[in-house]
Write an enzyme that holds these catalytic residues in place. Structure first.
Site, PDB file in Angstrom:
ATOM      1  N   ASP A 129      32.351   0.929  88.505  1.00 18.64           N
ATOM      2  CA  ASP A 129      31.110   1.508  87.987  1.00 18.64           C
ATOM      3  C   ASP A 129      30.210   1.807  89.176  1.00 18.64           C
ATOM      4  O   ASP A 129      30.708   2.027  90.278  1.00 18.64           O
ATOM      5  CB  ASP A 129      30.460   0.558  86.968  1.00 18.64           C
ATOM      6  CG  ASP A 129      29.686   1.309  85.883  1.00 18.64           C
ATOM      7  OD1 ASP A 129      28.788   2.093  86.249  1.00 18.64           O
ATOM      8  OD2 ASP A 129      29.966   1.119  84.684  1.00 18.64           O
TER       9      ASP A 129
ATOM     10  N   HIS B 279      30.998   4.731  90.974  1.00 17.65           N
ATOM     11  CA  HIS B 279      30.227   5.798  90.338  1.00 17.65           C
ATOM     12  C   HIS B 279      29.002   6.179  91.153  1.00 17.65           C
ATOM     13  O   HIS B 279      28.103   6.843  90.646  1.00 17.65           O
ATOM     14  CB  HIS B 279      29.806   5.376  88.925  1.00 17.65           C
ATOM     15  CG  HIS B 279      30.958   5.220  87.978  1.00 17.65           C
ATOM     16  ND1 HIS B 279      30.797   4.905  86.647  1.00 17.65           N
ATOM     17  CD2 HIS B 279      32.303   5.326  88.171  1.00 17.65           C
ATOM     18  CE1 HIS B 279      31.993   4.820  86.058  1.00 17.65           C
ATOM     19  NE2 HIS B 279      32.910   5.070  86.966  1.00 17.65           N
TER      20      HIS B 279
END
Length: 416
Positions: free
Chosen positions: A239, A262
């Site tokens: 993430d 991310h």
């Protein structure tokens, strides 16, 4: 041999060494020199075999250190040993101005989610209400998250009993004027480090590693905190490498390697109509490799409040899907949320000295709200090309206003 008229007396040299040690946020192991303020978990019955639960031994050592009248007590996690810990919270306030938590060994989480039955599933280890906390050492934190990933609703929505919430490896809550440095984190069930409601917190020279497909394994999440610095760290996750949440201000992020992951994100903010107040965020000297995003701001249309005074500078991208992105229309399902008259106001955002390659055709994507547009956006200079030789990249700017100087691709944002 020092003469009597030497520039430094032995006492002065000793003081100098102490100051150097404190400056580096390290303290020589008191267990070696017999310091009365040393609290070694082995002295409290820790088995250190990686099987026996050592959480009570750790808790007892912490409680004694926290209540100690010693000037700077330290809890010692010895090297070359593995400590299995069930969920535990180490609480303050403590008696001393500073308390050291020296991790030289390896702390290991339970690998079976059922251990959390009847307990808070959102955390494994936590410090709460501790000021002047200094976590340091050469040790490792292993979250053993695979069992949680295998039952995650994100990847297994059809599974009966799938879980959306999983433990954060280490939470720092109400821990002001504190720091963590030189620690290795691996495979947290979800977020690796959470900094929440802290005023004055530094993260330096940490390494975080989890697979790129591990669900919701943010590297570091900052929430409701002020004056936070994250420096000289390498983060690989499933993430955001670093994410910034509600009511957060005065954050410095410097010299970060991010990927996979991310990117470095502000948000998401505003879900459920919540109010966002995020300002004075400075991200500089960051390198992104193969991430899904680079410098990102993401907000929900139903949100309120603001994100302002943000700088992204001296960034390098290597094959990143969305190098520069603002999404004021963030949604669980892309494009499924209707356009609304509300939104989080995004203003005074600066992008400068940014270069590298994009793995998608849109290298700059400012998808702002029609009702609450992005304003005072500055871009200078920016050079982004395609990661695929011979392919062109473009900029998409919607309801974004400001100024740009020497950017490619462009033009973006719209000038008013």
């Amino acid at each position: 041999m020092c003469s009597s008229n030497s520039s430094y007396s032995m006492k002065t040299l000793a003081l100098l060494f102490i100051l150097i040690g404190l400056t580096n946020s390290r303290i020589y192991s008191a267990s070696i020199i017999g310091y009365a303020g040393s609290f070694n978990v082995l002295d409290y019955g820790a088995a250190a075999d990686g099987i026996t639960d050592d959480s009570q031994a750790l808790l007892n050592a912490w409680n004694d250190a926290c209540s100690s009248s010693a000037g700077s007590p330290e809890v010692i996690i010895p090297q070359n040993m593995i400590f299995f810990l069930s969920p535990v919270t180490l609480r303050g306030p403590c008696n001393s101005e500073n308390i050291y938590f020296v991790i030289s060994g390896r702390l290991v989480a339970p690998s079976t989610p059922s251990i959390w039955t009847g307990q808070d599933p959102s955390q494994w280890l936590a410090f709460r209400n501790v000021s002047g906390l200094i976590v340091d050492g050469s040790g490792a934190i292993d979250g053993q998250g695979q069992g949680w990933w295998d039952q995650s609703c994100r990847y297994h929505p059809e599974m009966e009993g799938c879980t959306k919430l999983a433990p954060t490896a280490w939470k720092f809550i109400f821990c002001s004027h504190s720091s963590i440095s030189n620690i290795y984190f691996a495979n947290s069930a979800q977020t690796h480090i959470l900094i929440e409601r802290c005023n004055g917190f530094k993260v330096d020279n940490v390494m975080i590693q989890s697979p790129g497909n591990s669900p919701n394994t943010d590297g570091i999440h900052i929430q409701a905190s002020q004056y936070v610095a994250i420096t000289n760290s390498k983060i690989s996750s499933g993430d955001d490498c670093i994410s910034i949440g509600y009511y957060t201000s005065n954050v410095q992020i410097y010299n970060i390697q991010c990927g996979p992951g991310h990117g470095i994100s502000i948000g998401s903010l505003g879900k459920g109509g919540n109010v966002a107040q995020v300002e004075n965020i400075h991200v500089s000297n960051a390198f992104f490799y193969g991430t899904t995003n680079g410098a990102r701001i993401k907000t929900w249309q139903v949100g309120r409040g603001y994100v302002r005074d943000v700088t992204f500078e001296n960034l390098e991208f290597n094959s990143v899907k969305n190098p520069i992105i603002i999404d004021q229309n963030y949604c669980d399902v892309r494009g499924a949320c209707k356009e609304m008259a509300t939104g989080v106001q995004i203003s005074n955002v600066v992008y400068q000295n940014i270069f590298g390659t994009s793995s998608t055709d849109i290298a700059i994507n400012l998808n702002c709200s029609k009702s609450v547009p992005c304003t005072d956006i500055t871009m200078q200079p920016i050079q982004l090309t395609s990661a695929t030789p011979g392919r062109e990249v473009t900029a998409y700017c919607r309801n974004a206003y400001g100024q740009e100087y020497s950017i490619e691709p462009g033009p973006c944002p719209s000038q008013v």
